[in-house]
Write a protein that holds these residues in place. Structure first.
Motif, PDB file in Angstrom:
ATOM      1  N   ALA A 156      14.281   1.090  -2.648  1.00 31.67           N
ATOM      2  CA  ALA A 156      15.543   0.387  -2.911  1.00 31.67           C
ATOM      3  C   ALA A 156      15.321  -0.918  -3.660  1.00 31.67           C
ATOM      4  CB  ALA A 156      16.275   0.124  -1.593  1.00 31.67           C
ATOM      5  N   LEU A 157      14.235  -1.634  -3.318  1.00 28.78           N
ATOM      6  CA  LEU A 157      13.966  -2.935  -3.931  1.00 28.78           C
ATOM      7  C   LEU A 157      13.039  -2.835  -5.145  1.00 28.78           C
ATOM      8  CD1 LEU A 157      13.534  -5.224  -0.784  1.00 28.78           C
ATOM      9  CD2 LEU A 157      15.609  -4.625  -2.041  1.00 28.78           C
ATOM     10  N   ASP A 158      12.698  -1.610  -5.538  1.00 29.64           N
ATOM     11  CA  ASP A 158      11.851  -1.363  -6.709  1.00 29.64           C
ATOM     12  C   ASP A 158      10.491  -2.036  -6.555  1.00 29.64           C
ATOM     13  OD1 ASP A 158      11.342  -0.132  -9.131  1.00 29.64           O
ATOM     14  OD2 ASP A 158      12.097  -1.808 -10.322  1.00 29.64           O
ATOM     15  N   ILE A 159       9.897  -1.866  -5.363  1.00 27.43           N
ATOM     16  CA  ILE A 159       8.591  -2.454  -5.039  1.00 27.43           C
ATOM     17  C   ILE A 159       7.499  -1.413  -5.260  1.00 27.43           C
ATOM     18  CG2 ILE A 159       7.157  -3.276  -3.127  1.00 27.43           C
ATOM     19  CD1 ILE A 159       9.725  -4.560  -1.979  1.00 27.43           C
ATOM     20  N   ASP A 160       6.449  -1.803  -5.982  1.00 27.47           N
ATOM     21  CA  ASP A 160       5.274  -0.957  -6.122  1.00 27.47           C
ATOM     22  C   ASP A 160       4.033  -1.838  -6.229  1.00 27.47           C
ATOM     23  OD1 ASP A 160       5.104  -1.861  -8.779  1.00 27.47           O
ATOM     24  OD2 ASP A 160       6.088  -0.085  -9.579  1.00 27.47           O
ATOM     25  N   ILE A 161       2.896  -1.233  -6.491  1.00 24.18           N
ATOM     26  CA  ILE A 161       1.616  -1.936  -6.474  1.00 24.18           C
ATOM     27  C   ILE A 161       1.538  -3.040  -7.530  1.00 24.18           C
ATOM     28  CG2 ILE A 161       0.392  -0.406  -8.075  1.00 24.18           C
ATOM     29  CD1 ILE A 161      -0.949  -1.776  -4.701  1.00 24.18           C
ATOM     30  N   TYR A 167       0.849  -1.196   0.000  1.00 23.68           N
ATOM     31  CA  TYR A 167       0.000   0.000   0.000  1.00 23.68           C
ATOM     32  C   TYR A 167       0.883   1.245   0.000  1.00 23.68           C
ATOM     33  CZ  TYR A 167       1.015   0.272   5.006  1.00 23.68           C
ATOM     34  OH  TYR A 167       1.653   0.348   6.211  1.00 23.68           O
ATOM     35  N   ARG A 168       0.259   2.376  -0.297  1.00 20.13           N
ATOM     36  CA  ARG A 168       0.977   3.651  -0.380  1.00 20.13           C
ATOM     37  C   ARG A 168       0.621   4.521   0.825  1.00 20.13           C
ATOM     38  NH1 ARG A 168       1.798   6.675  -5.982  1.00 20.13           N
ATOM     39  NH2 ARG A 168       3.736   5.532  -5.829  1.00 20.13           N
ATOM     40  N   ILE A 169       1.649   5.198   1.381  1.00 19.52           N
ATOM     41  CA  ILE A 169       1.420   6.147   2.469  1.00 19.52           C
ATOM     42  C   ILE A 169       1.851   7.541   2.012  1.00 19.52           C
ATOM     43  CG2 ILE A 169       1.577   4.503   4.370  1.00 19.52           C
ATOM     44  CD1 ILE A 169       4.491   5.436   4.767  1.00 19.52           C
ATOM     45  N   TYR A 170       1.193   8.533   2.574  1.00 18.67           N
ATOM     46  CA  TYR A 170       1.484   9.941   2.262  1.00 18.67           C
ATOM     47  C   TYR A 170       1.417  10.229   0.762  1.00 18.67           C
ATOM     48  CZ  TYR A 170       3.461   9.321   6.918  1.00 18.67           C
ATOM     49  OH  TYR A 170       3.655   8.981   8.232  1.00 18.67           O
ATOM     50  N   GLY A 171       0.748   9.364   0.001  1.00 15.38           N
ATOM     51  CA  GLY A 171       0.612   9.560  -1.435  1.00 15.38           C
ATOM     52  C   GLY A 171       1.890   9.391  -2.227  1.00 15.38           C
ATOM     53  N   MET A 172       2.957   8.882  -1.579  1.00 14.72           N
ATOM     54  CA  MET A 172       4.230   8.791  -2.299  1.00 14.72           C
ATOM     55  C   MET A 172       5.095   7.576  -1.982  1.00 14.72           C
ATOM     56  SD  MET A 172       5.793  12.118  -0.300  1.00 14.72           S
ATOM     57  CE  MET A 172       7.008  12.460  -1.519  1.00 14.72           C
ATOM     58  N   TYR A 173       4.926   6.919  -0.838  1.00 17.19           N
ATOM     59  CA  TYR A 173       5.809   5.821  -0.451  1.00 17.19           C
ATOM     60  C   TYR A 173       5.048   4.504  -0.392  1.00 17.19           C
ATOM     61  CZ  TYR A 173       8.651   9.739   1.158  1.00 17.19           C
ATOM     62  OH  TYR A 173       9.351  10.908   1.222  1.00 17.19           O
ATOM     63  N   TRP A 174       5.618   3.468  -0.976  1.00 13.39           N
ATOM     64  CA  TRP A 174       5.034   2.128  -0.899  1.00 13.39           C
ATOM     65  C   TRP A 174       5.509   1.440   0.377  1.00 13.39           C
ATOM     66  CZ3 TRP A 174       1.181   1.553  -4.032  1.00 13.39           C
ATOM     67  CH2 TRP A 174       1.187   2.183  -5.278  1.00 13.39           C
ATOM     68  N   CYS A 175       4.677   0.553   0.909  1.00 17.28           N
ATOM     69  CA  CYS A 175       5.024  -0.237   2.089  1.00 17.28           C
ATOM     70  C   CYS A 175       4.733  -1.703   1.795  1.00 17.28           C
ATOM     71  CB  CYS A 175       4.205   0.203   3.298  1.00 17.28           C
ATOM     72  SG  CYS A 175       4.597   1.863   3.883  1.00 17.28           S
ATOM     73  N   LEU A 176       5.601  -2.588   2.288  1.00 15.39           N
ATOM     74  CA  LEU A 176       5.542  -4.019   2.015  1.00 15.39           C
ATOM     75  C   LEU A 176       5.112  -4.766   3.275  1.00 15.39           C
ATOM     76  CD1 LEU A 176       6.274  -6.480   0.153  1.00 15.39           C
ATOM     77  CD2 LEU A 176       8.583  -6.325   1.144  1.00 15.39           C
ATOM     78  N   ASN A 177       4.083  -5.605   3.125  1.00 13.78           N
ATOM     79  CA  ASN A 177       3.552  -6.401   4.232  1.00 13.78           C
ATOM     80  C   ASN A 177       3.381  -7.841   3.793  1.00 13.78           C
ATOM     81  OD1 ASN A 177       2.215  -4.160   6.272  1.00 13.78           O
ATOM     82  ND2 ASN A 177       2.206  -3.513   4.140  1.00 13.78           N
ATOM     83  N   ARG A 233      21.411   3.599   5.147  1.00 17.14           N
ATOM     84  CA  ARG A 233      20.252   4.418   4.772  1.00 17.14           C
ATOM     85  C   ARG A 233      19.474   3.837   3.594  1.00 17.14           C
ATOM     86  NH1 ARG A 233      22.992  10.389   4.955  1.00 17.14           N
ATOM     87  NH2 ARG A 233      23.506  10.373   7.166  1.00 17.14           N
ATOM     88  N   LEU A 234      19.972   2.796   2.969  1.00 15.12           N
ATOM     89  CA  LEU A 234      19.320   2.261   1.777  1.00 15.12           C
ATOM     90  C   LEU A 234      17.925   1.720   2.073  1.00 15.12           C
ATOM     91  CD1 LEU A 234      22.143   0.386  -0.181  1.00 15.12           C
ATOM     92  CD2 LEU A 234      21.063   2.569  -0.729  1.00 15.12           C
ATOM     93  N   CYS A 235      17.776   0.984   3.150  1.00 17.69           N
ATOM     94  CA  CYS A 235      16.506   0.304   3.460  1.00 17.69           C
ATOM     95  C   CYS A 235      16.083   0.563   4.894  1.00 17.69           C
ATOM     96  CB  CYS A 235      16.645  -1.194   3.218  1.00 17.69           C
ATOM     97  SG  CYS A 235      17.103  -1.639   1.533  1.00 17.69           S
ATOM     98  N   SER A 236      16.332   1.776   5.394  1.00 15.06           N
ATOM     99  CA  SER A 236      16.105   2.101   6.805  1.00 15.06           C
ATOM    100  C   SER A 236      14.732   2.727   7.025  1.00 15.06           C
ATOM    101  CB  SER A 236      17.197   3.048   7.296  1.00 15.06           C
ATOM    102  OG  SER A 236      17.186   4.244   6.509  1.00 15.06           O
ATOM    103  N   GLY A 237      13.710   2.032   6.593  1.00 11.73           N
ATOM    104  CA  GLY A 237      12.335   2.470   6.741  1.00 11.73           C
ATOM    105  C   GLY A 237      11.511   1.826   5.635  1.00 11.73           C
ATOM    106  N   PRO A 238      10.211   1.653   5.850  1.00 11.45           N
ATOM    107  CA  PRO A 238       9.412   0.912   4.869  1.00 11.45           C
ATOM    108  C   PRO A 238       9.375   1.545   3.489  1.00 11.45           C
ATOM    109  CG  PRO A 238       8.032   1.821   6.619  1.00 11.45           C
ATOM    110  CD  PRO A 238       9.440   2.032   7.038  1.00 11.45           C
ATOM    111  N   GLY A 239       9.295   2.885   3.409  1.00 13.21           N
ATOM    112  CA  GLY A 239       9.297   3.545   2.107  1.00 13.21           C
ATOM    113  C   GLY A 239      10.638   3.443   1.411  1.00 13.21           C
ATOM    114  N   LYS A 240      11.707   3.630   2.151  1.00 11.83           N
ATOM    115  CA  LYS A 240      13.058   3.514   1.583  1.00 11.83           C
ATOM    116  C   LYS A 240      13.321   2.088   1.097  1.00 11.83           C
ATOM    117  CE  LYS A 240      15.004   6.994   4.699  1.00 11.83           C
ATOM    118  NZ  LYS A 240      15.948   7.209   5.815  1.00 11.83           N
TER     119      LYS A 240
END
Length: 195
Positions: free
Chosen positions: A137-142, A82-92, A126-133
């Motif tokens: 970094a892993l080129d994950i989107d919807i 899903y997307r947060i803040y209209g700009m970052y994807w999150c992986l669950n 800093r590459l993967c230090s948060g769900p959006g980052k």
């Protein structure tokens, strides 16, 4: 199931994948710490997770299935993005239907050059230090939402136990006091330090 923690060993697939994820989200969130995640060959060791449940007001599943959160009610080991803040994807990763684990951070180990290019930084911590980052970094989107972790482009490898710490979840206002955030004790590859 033998947990070795080495990427050279077999990833979780089929009934092993289902057995790993078809459990309480807190148990899964803890056991994911140290596992290795690859997305199209890029990834590394999971260092930080958060658990979410259907009865949890902070969870996307709290109000039941919708078009947006449908993947969260899929089978164990399903991917919910899903997307947060209209700009970052999150992986669950889905556990039992409506329960999931948010992957908050990982330690980069494979495909690092691509991660650096996508993130615009060569600072490994800093590459993967948060769900959006992590998703950037892993080129994950919807486009890779609602598919099992044993299907392309994903692979997840079990881990031997690692020292784990826990704390309250980050960036939420409802049910924020529960200690359902987990991480590798002493890791430098976290979204925020544990207190």
């Amino acid at each position: 199931m033998t947990n070795t923690g080495a990427i050279g060993n077999a990833p979780l697939t089929g009934s092993d994948l289902r057995g790993f994820f078809e459990r309480d989200a807190i148990a899964v969130a803890r056991d994911l710490i140290g596992c290795h995640l690859l997305v199209n060959g890029s990834g590394g060791r999971i260092t930080e997770t958060e658990a979410y449940f259907p009865h949890d007001e902070a969870s996307h599943s709290f109000r039941g299935p919708t078009r947006r959160n449908g993947a969260m009610f899929g089978p164990p080991g399903n991917v919910y993005i899903y997307r947060i803040y209209g700009m970052y994807w999150c992986l669950n990763f889905v556990c039992t239907p409506g329960s999931a684990v948010l992957i908050r951070a990982l330690e980069p180990q494979s495909g690092i050059a691509g991660m650096i290019e996508r993130r615009g930084t060569d600072v490994l911590t800093r590459l993967c230090s948060g769900p959006g980052k992590l998703c950037q970094a892993l080129d994950i989107d919807i486009e890779i939402n609602n598919r099992l972790l044993d299907r392309t482009p994903f692979a997840i490898f079990p881990s031997a136990p690692v020292p784990i710490t826990s704390g309250t979840r980050i960036g939420i206002t409802k049910n924020a006091e529960v200690p359902w955030r987990f991480g590798i004790q002493g890791s430098r590859y976290l979204s925020k330090p544990f207190r």
